[in-house]
Structures are given as C-alpha cells and as structure tokens.
Design a protein around this motif. Structure first.
Motif: not given
Length: 64
Positions: A53-64
């Motif tokens: 979770d710390a390494v993976t960037p958060d994706k915003k809704p609608g982003e791929h």
C-alpha cells in the motif's frame, strides 16, 4: 490493503493467538507451535500488505 484482506489476516492472527494460548493452558506443545506459526504468518502478511500500500500510488476514480 483491502478491508477483506485486513479482516482475514487479523482473524488468522487471533486464531493463532487462541491456539497458542490453549496450547499453553493444556500443555500441548504442538498447539503452541502451530499458534505461533499462524500468528507470525499473519503478521508477515499484514506487513507485506502495508508495504504494498505504501509503494503503490493511490488511483483516483476514473483513472486507469
């Protein structure tokens, strides 16, 4: 970490704690060892999920 994975890992940790405690209470060394193993395994899984979770960037809704 998904809530489902978090719940599953916590449940596994508490299962290990319970088994270890019952092993101590009854003098059953096999249950103690199994409980410690289950508890340790679940804590490693939780740490791995937190690292992911710390390494993976958060994706915003609608982003791929």
């Amino acid at each position: 970490m998904s809530e489902k994975d978090e719940f599953k890992n916590k449940a596994e940790e508490y299962k290990g704690r319970t088994k270890e405690g019952l092993g101590k209470a009854t003098g059953n060394e096999q249950w103690q060892a199994e409980g410690k193993k289950e508890k340790s395994t679940s804590k490693l899984k939780q740490a791995g999920e937190k690292l992911k979770d710390a390494v993976t960037p958060d994706k915003k809704p609608g982003e791929h």
